[in-house]
Design a protein around this motif. Structure first.
Motif, PDB file in Angstrom:
ATOM      1  N   GLN A  53       0.828  -1.207   0.000  1.00 42.95           N
ATOM      2  CA  GLN A  53       0.000   0.000   0.000  1.00 42.95           C
ATOM      3  C   GLN A  53       0.861   1.256   0.000  1.00 42.95           C
ATOM      4  N   LEU A  57       0.977   4.433  -2.880  1.00 37.84           N
ATOM      5  CA  LEU A  57       0.520   5.783  -2.569  1.00 37.84           C
ATOM      6  C   LEU A  57       1.217   6.820  -3.446  1.00 37.84           C
ATOM      7  N   THR A  58       0.484   7.857  -3.792  1.00 31.96           N
ATOM      8  CA  THR A  58       1.023   8.936  -4.618  1.00 31.96           C
ATOM      9  C   THR A  58       1.783   9.934  -3.760  1.00 31.96           C
ATOM     10  N   LYS A 199      -4.473   6.090   4.669  1.00 33.87           N
ATOM     11  CA  LYS A 199      -4.218   6.937   3.494  1.00 33.87           C
ATOM     12  C   LYS A 199      -4.506   6.181   2.194  1.00 33.87           C
ATOM     13  N   TYR A 200      -4.155   4.907   2.185  1.00 31.40           N
ATOM     14  CA  TYR A 200      -4.371   4.095   0.983  1.00 31.40           C
ATOM     15  C   TYR A 200      -5.868   3.928   0.700  1.00 31.40           C
ATOM     16  N   SER A 203      -7.479   7.102  -0.447  1.00 30.66           N
ATOM     17  CA  SER A 203      -6.849   7.696  -1.638  1.00 30.66           C
ATOM     18  C   SER A 203      -6.252   9.071  -1.358  1.00 30.66           C
ATOM     19  N   THR A 205      -2.814  11.489  -0.602  1.00 35.86           N
ATOM     20  CA  THR A 205      -1.412  11.538  -1.010  1.00 35.86           C
ATOM     21  C   THR A 205      -0.508  11.625   0.226  1.00 35.86           C
ATOM     22  N   LYS A 211       6.761   9.702   3.590  1.00 35.45           N
ATOM     23  CA  LYS A 211       6.961   8.327   3.097  1.00 35.45           C
ATOM     24  C   LYS A 211       8.239   7.725   3.673  1.00 35.45           C
TER      25      LYS A 211
END
Length: 223
Positions: A53, A57-58, A199-200, A203, A205, A211
């Motif tokens: 996941q 993530l973006t 967060k995943y 959706s 960021t 991260k």
């Protein structure tokens, strides 16, 4: 004389048995008193799932807090009967929780996994949004409908809500893991998995520094 000795021996055995029983009872009571509540939010993923996941993530620059208000994330909403979301989490995460007719907790014990403290008054406990509302706003929730933001703020399906020490929650504020992590280092693995999956699933960021911090925390997990 033999009769006197038999009476004395029987009395000694009864005294010893009573002493052992008292010791066992006392030990059991001590264990009950010492054992912290261990309830966990639902939906905490495995290390492997959380890693997948996190990879998905973006990564994006953090958005602005402009226009943000907690009122845009309505909470706490009624969940069942007279119980709202906060009261549901207090019951879920506590031990021996007693509530009154309006569902307010009148007694119980709550263990805060962020700092290892145990509380016996609900007023000493906050319900933390693992991913803070303002952080969610900066990560994409600013474009959501109020209905979706309400669902996020009251999410009992994923590990987004947890009972913790009130001043610890207040010191966390709206910080992400790059600037705030639980002081109880043994809980950082779990915290990273909760943060990632929230967060995943919503959706949202994350920023590069966030991260990196999550990856470091996830690396401490054994499973």
């Amino acid at each position: 004389m033999r009769m006197t000795r038999r009476i004395t021996q029987a009395s000694t055995r009864r005294h010893a048995a009573a002493t052992v029983a008292a010791a066992v009872t006392g030990a059991c009571l001590a264990l009950v008193a010492a054992g912290p509540a261990s309830a966990s939010p639902p939906g905490i993923p495995s290390k492997a799932t959380a890693q997948s996941q996190l990879n998905a993530l973006t990564v994006a620059s953090q958005g602005s807090t402009s226009g943000y208000s907690r009122d845009l994330f309505p909470h706490w909403i009624t969940v069942s009967g007279s119980c709202n979301t906060r009261e549901q989490v207090l019951k879920r995460d506590g031990t021996s929780v007693v509530v009154d007719s309006s569902c307010a907790a009148t007694s119980g014990r709550w263990y805060s996994p962020y700092d290892g403290a145990t509380w016996t008054a609900a007023s000493d406990v906050d319900i933390d949004h693992v991913v803070p509302l303002a952080e969610a706003w900066r990560s994409g929730a600013n474009s959501w409908t109020t209905s979706r933001r309400q669902s996020f703020a009251n999410d009992l399906t994923r590990p987004q809500l947890i009972a913790v020490t009130d001043n610890v929650n207040q010191s966390k504020g709206d910080q992400d893991p790059s600037t705030w992590q639980p002081s109880l280092s043994s809980y950082r693995c779990t915290y990273s998995k909760m943060w990632i999956t929230v967060k995943y699933n919503w959706s949202l960021t994350l920023q590069s520094s966030e991260k990196s911090a999550l990856q470091s925390m996830l690396n401490t997990c054994s499973s």
